[in-house]
Design a protein around this motif. Sequence first.
Motif, PDB file in Angstrom:
ATOM      1  N   SER A 120     -12.666 -16.223 -15.698  1.00  0.00           N
ATOM      2  CA  SER A 120     -13.944 -15.728 -15.129  1.00  0.00           C
ATOM      3  C   SER A 120     -13.899 -14.255 -14.661  1.00  0.00           C
ATOM      4  CB  SER A 120     -13.991 -16.820 -13.971  1.00  0.00           C
ATOM      5  OG  SER A 120     -13.029 -16.793 -13.329  1.00  0.00           O
ATOM      6  N   GLY A 121     -12.524 -13.698 -14.610  1.00  0.00           N
ATOM      7  CA  GLY A 121     -12.420 -12.552 -14.182  1.00  0.00           C
ATOM      8  C   GLY A 121     -11.803 -12.304 -12.810  1.00  0.00           C
ATOM      9  N   PHE A 122     -11.294 -13.425 -12.273  1.00  0.00           N
ATOM     10  CA  PHE A 122     -10.548 -13.509 -10.948  1.00  0.00           C
ATOM     11  C   PHE A 122      -9.236 -13.221 -11.197  1.00  0.00           C
ATOM     12  CE2 PHE A 122      -8.094 -15.719  -7.840  1.00  0.00           C
ATOM     13  CZ  PHE A 122      -8.762 -15.646  -6.667  1.00  0.00           C
ATOM     14  N   ILE A 123      -8.621 -12.085 -10.261  1.00  0.00           N
ATOM     15  CA  ILE A 123      -7.387 -11.518 -10.353  1.00  0.00           C
ATOM     16  C   ILE A 123      -6.561 -11.810  -8.957  1.00  0.00           C
ATOM     17  CG2 ILE A 123      -6.030  -9.272 -10.489  1.00  0.00           C
ATOM     18  CD1 ILE A 123      -8.745  -8.172 -11.637  1.00  0.00           C
ATOM     19  N   PHE A 124      -5.270 -12.369  -9.153  1.00  0.00           N
ATOM     20  CA  PHE A 124      -4.551 -12.817  -8.227  1.00  0.00           C
ATOM     21  C   PHE A 124      -3.145 -11.957  -8.279  1.00  0.00           C
ATOM     22  CE2 PHE A 124      -1.052 -15.572  -6.333  1.00  0.00           C
ATOM     23  CZ  PHE A 124      -1.257 -15.255  -4.955  1.00  0.00           C
ATOM     24  N   ASN A 125      -2.808 -11.284  -7.265  1.00  0.00           N
ATOM     25  CA  ASN A 125      -1.652 -10.398  -7.161  1.00  0.00           C
ATOM     26  C   ASN A 125      -0.606 -11.373  -6.537  1.00  0.00           C
ATOM     27  OD1 ASN A 125       0.361  -8.712  -6.916  1.00  0.00           O
ATOM     28  ND2 ASN A 125      -0.705  -7.025  -6.310  1.00  0.00           N
ATOM     29  N   PRO A 126       0.123 -11.926  -6.978  1.00  0.00           N
ATOM     30  CA  PRO A 126       1.118 -12.878  -6.255  1.00  0.00           C
ATOM     31  C   PRO A 126       2.148 -12.272  -5.542  1.00  0.00           C
ATOM     32  CG  PRO A 126       1.886 -12.982  -8.709  1.00  0.00           C
ATOM     33  CD  PRO A 126       0.569 -11.993  -8.475  1.00  0.00           C
ATOM     34  N   SER A 127       2.328 -11.025  -5.471  1.00  0.00           N
ATOM     35  CA  SER A 127       3.494 -10.349  -4.595  1.00  0.00           C
ATOM     36  C   SER A 127       2.774  -9.856  -3.394  1.00  0.00           C
ATOM     37  CB  SER A 127       3.983  -9.231  -5.325  1.00  0.00           C
ATOM     38  OG  SER A 127       3.032  -8.272  -5.578  1.00  0.00           O
ATOM     39  N   ASN A 128       1.630  -9.809  -3.161  1.00  0.00           N
ATOM     40  CA  ASN A 128       0.859  -9.483  -1.634  1.00  0.00           C
ATOM     41  C   ASN A 128      -0.116 -10.647  -1.497  1.00  0.00           C
ATOM     42  OD1 ASN A 128      -1.126  -8.598  -3.360  1.00  0.00           O
ATOM     43  ND2 ASN A 128      -0.600  -6.189  -2.801  1.00  0.00           N
ATOM     44  N   GLY A 129      -0.632 -11.347  -2.415  1.00  0.00           N
ATOM     45  CA  GLY A 129      -1.555 -12.170  -1.963  1.00  0.00           C
ATOM     46  C   GLY A 129      -3.022 -11.949  -2.150  1.00  0.00           C
ATOM     47  N   ASP A 130      -3.182 -10.550  -2.714  1.00  0.00           N
ATOM     48  CA  ASP A 130      -4.401 -10.002  -2.639  1.00  0.00           C
ATOM     49  C   ASP A 130      -5.266 -10.712  -3.710  1.00  0.00           C
ATOM     50  OD1 ASP A 130      -4.703  -8.318  -0.616  1.00  0.00           O
ATOM     51  OD2 ASP A 130      -3.702  -6.553  -1.601  1.00  0.00           O
ATOM     52  N   SER A 131      -6.521 -10.957  -3.614  1.00  0.00           N
ATOM     53  CA  SER A 131      -7.417 -11.406  -4.904  1.00  0.00           C
ATOM     54  C   SER A 131      -8.759 -10.666  -5.248  1.00  0.00           C
ATOM     55  CB  SER A 131      -7.811 -12.973  -4.672  1.00  0.00           C
ATOM     56  OG  SER A 131      -8.373 -13.019  -3.605  1.00  0.00           O
ATOM     57  N   PHE A 132      -9.158 -10.577  -6.290  1.00  0.00           N
ATOM     58  CA  PHE A 132     -10.290  -9.700  -6.604  1.00  0.00           C
ATOM     59  C   PHE A 132     -11.181 -10.457  -7.925  1.00  0.00           C
ATOM     60  CE2 PHE A 132      -6.428  -7.198  -5.805  1.00  0.00           C
ATOM     61  CZ  PHE A 132      -6.722  -6.522  -4.810  1.00  0.00           C
ATOM     62  N   MET A 185      -9.247   2.687  -8.510  1.00  0.00           N
ATOM     63  CA  MET A 185      -9.434   1.656  -7.925  1.00  0.00           C
ATOM     64  C   MET A 185      -8.304   0.660  -7.992  1.00  0.00           C
ATOM     65  SD  MET A 185     -12.843  -0.749  -7.483  1.00  0.00           S
ATOM     66  CE  MET A 185     -13.300  -0.451  -9.106  1.00  0.00           C
ATOM     67  N   LEU A 186      -7.883   0.364  -9.475  1.00  0.00           N
ATOM     68  CA  LEU A 186      -6.719  -0.316  -9.476  1.00  0.00           C
ATOM     69  C   LEU A 186      -5.301   0.013  -8.780  1.00  0.00           C
ATOM     70  CD1 LEU A 186      -6.972  -1.361 -13.374  1.00  0.00           C
ATOM     71  CD2 LEU A 186      -7.603  -2.726 -11.431  1.00  0.00           C
ATOM     72  N   ARG A 187      -5.221   1.294  -8.685  1.00  0.00           N
ATOM     73  CA  ARG A 187      -3.999   2.030  -8.107  1.00  0.00           C
ATOM     74  C   ARG A 187      -3.957   1.676  -6.476  1.00  0.00           C
ATOM     75  NH1 ARG A 187      -4.767   6.618 -11.425  1.00  0.00           N
ATOM     76  NH2 ARG A 187      -3.209   6.509 -12.812  1.00  0.00           N
ATOM     77  N   ASN A 188      -5.320   1.934  -6.088  1.00  0.00           N
ATOM     78  CA  ASN A 188      -5.612   1.484  -4.565  1.00  0.00           C
ATOM     79  C   ASN A 188      -5.386   0.207  -4.404  1.00  0.00           C
ATOM     80  OD1 ASN A 188      -6.158   4.260  -4.025  1.00  0.00           O
ATOM     81  ND2 ASN A 188      -8.412   3.837  -4.355  1.00  0.00           N
ATOM     82  N   PHE A 189      -5.549  -0.649  -5.043  1.00  0.00           N
ATOM     83  CA  PHE A 189      -5.356  -2.213  -4.741  1.00  0.00           C
ATOM     84  C   PHE A 189      -3.964  -2.633  -5.367  1.00  0.00           C
ATOM     85  CE2 PHE A 189     -10.268  -2.799  -5.631  1.00  0.00           C
ATOM     86  CZ  PHE A 189     -10.657  -2.568  -4.223  1.00  0.00           C
ATOM     87  N   GLN A 190      -3.095  -1.820  -5.759  1.00  0.00           N
ATOM     88  CA  GLN A 190      -1.789  -1.809  -5.872  1.00  0.00           C
ATOM     89  C   GLN A 190      -1.578  -2.989  -7.178  1.00  0.00           C
ATOM     90  OE1 GLN A 190       0.822  -3.125  -2.717  1.00  0.00           O
ATOM     91  NE2 GLN A 190      -1.121  -2.290  -1.234  1.00  0.00           N
ATOM     92  N   LEU A 191      -2.618  -2.575  -8.010  1.00  0.00           N
ATOM     93  CA  LEU A 191      -2.574  -3.648  -9.488  1.00  0.00           C
ATOM     94  C   LEU A 191      -2.005  -2.668 -10.561  1.00  0.00           C
ATOM     95  CD1 LEU A 191      -6.046  -5.184  -9.019  1.00  0.00           C
ATOM     96  CD2 LEU A 191      -3.715  -6.315  -8.673  1.00  0.00           C
ATOM     97  N   LEU A 192      -1.933  -1.188 -10.357  1.00  0.00           N
ATOM     98  CA  LEU A 192      -1.693  -0.311 -11.382  1.00  0.00           C
ATOM     99  C   LEU A 192      -0.478   0.618 -10.927  1.00  0.00           C
ATOM    100  CD1 LEU A 192      -2.711   0.222 -14.430  1.00  0.00           C
ATOM    101  CD2 LEU A 192      -3.923   1.947 -13.494  1.00  0.00           C
ATOM    102  N   ASN A 193       0.522   0.329 -11.505  1.00  0.00           N
ATOM    103  CA  ASN A 193       1.816   1.577 -11.087  1.00  0.00           C
ATOM    104  C   ASN A 193       1.394   2.853 -12.140  1.00  0.00           C
ATOM    105  OD1 ASN A 193       2.788  -0.205  -9.359  1.00  0.00           O
ATOM    106  ND2 ASN A 193       3.928  -1.199 -11.288  1.00  0.00           N
ATOM    107  N   GLU A 194       2.098   3.956 -11.457  1.00  0.00           N
ATOM    108  CA  GLU A 194       1.989   5.345 -12.420  1.00  0.00           C
ATOM    109  C   GLU A 194       3.054   4.956 -13.525  1.00  0.00           C
ATOM    110  OE1 GLU A 194       0.332   7.883 -12.343  1.00  0.00           O
ATOM    111  OE2 GLU A 194      -0.737   6.963 -10.514  1.00  0.00           O
TER     112      GLU A 194
END
Lengths: 349, 80
Positions: B12-24, B71-80
């Motif tokens: 459905s497009g729900f994203i969960f980052n388990p290392s910091n608990g953020d969801s989008f 945006m992905l970098r700001n949300f800590q979903l993407l690394n350099e």
Amino acid sequence: MEKRKITVAVSGLNNIDSPGPGIPVIRALKESSFFEVRIIGLSYENLEPGLYMRELVDKSYSIPLPSSGTASLLERLRYIHEMESLDVIIPNFDAELHSFIKLSSQLKSEFEIETFLPTQEQFESRHKSVLYNFGVENEVKVPFSKMIFTANEIGSLKNEFTYPLVIKGKYYDASIAATPEQAINYFHKISAKWGLPIIVQEFVSGNEVNVTAIGDGKGNCIGAVPMRKLYITDKGKAWAGVSLDDENLIKITNRVIGNSKWKGGCELEFIKSKEGEYYLLEMNPRFPAWVYLAVGCGQNHPEALVRMALGEEITPYESYDVGKLFIRFSFDQIVDLKDFEKISTIGEL
Amino acid sequence: MQINKNIAISESGFIFNPSNGDSFSTNQVGLEIIRLLKDDKGKSEIVSELVNKFQTDSATLEKDLGDFFLMLRNFQLLNE
């Protein structure tokens, strides 16, 4: 497997907007696969909601406030034990732990009641006022802090701190002060409620992440589940949170529990800075009010505590579910005046 | 440039980052871009995949993709 029948006394029944851990601990014990638990509630106030949660608390007794001293607490526990034959007591308030630690050997030798508490030395070592040294000893970063006893000392804080800084109470409460005037205001507000000293702590910005954990007192961390608060009340309490996958945090927790040989439940409160560094803000010497999340993630910490208190050897938990949420709710219990009368007059319900 | 491998993404497009608990939440286009990133595709490969699917030109797509990566970098979903 037949469950062993035991009676456990639990305090911290204040399931209010700044909740005690009692009710979550009881829920965890009621779901134990090893024990069939009869719960005896220990209360300090007649309006603690847990007193009236009959599906969780089988019988309740009021106990004297910690300020009354250990002799009166022991007398009350003697009476409760005569009535209920307690196997284990789990105290859940920071302010009462000192008394229970002091009485623990007597409770065991005289009444065969088990506890599973940190030693007095461990309890004192993580106190907010000496947390900085605790961090040095256990190789974990702690924001610089110092104790102050009068508001006059705030003027000279500029020599050691930069604003904003954090003003903290001895046991509870913390506020971020952006100016000396705010610091003075918070000093008076918090000291009026919790007494002196006040702890001044360097402010570290970042995300707050907390860990509920349990140590066996021999240097082993029996379980640990990290959580980030998703919804915070105006009292700074988590109203919702989610379990995290954070190897570093688990490593740090294992190190702290291992080095300090922590015995019992605890909560480690960290700030994870933008640079990814972890700073220990507090180590609470008992389970947090969100400990039931650990149960939901597959680690029943209160059950593990009771098993160890009863002398069982247990193996540490190795995993937990990531991405599990807890979301609190409140509801109004309808209580008969007779029940309120009972606890108010005879101190039992 | 690498998407954090441990993030959970649902249909459905729900994203969960388990290392910091953020969801989008993201739309189907965002979901597809994240899937391509998870498959270790680079920016140019993603552009060529998407330009065939949508009625747009490479330049516009590159610009939009740049904004999305930021945006992905700001949300800590993407690394350099």
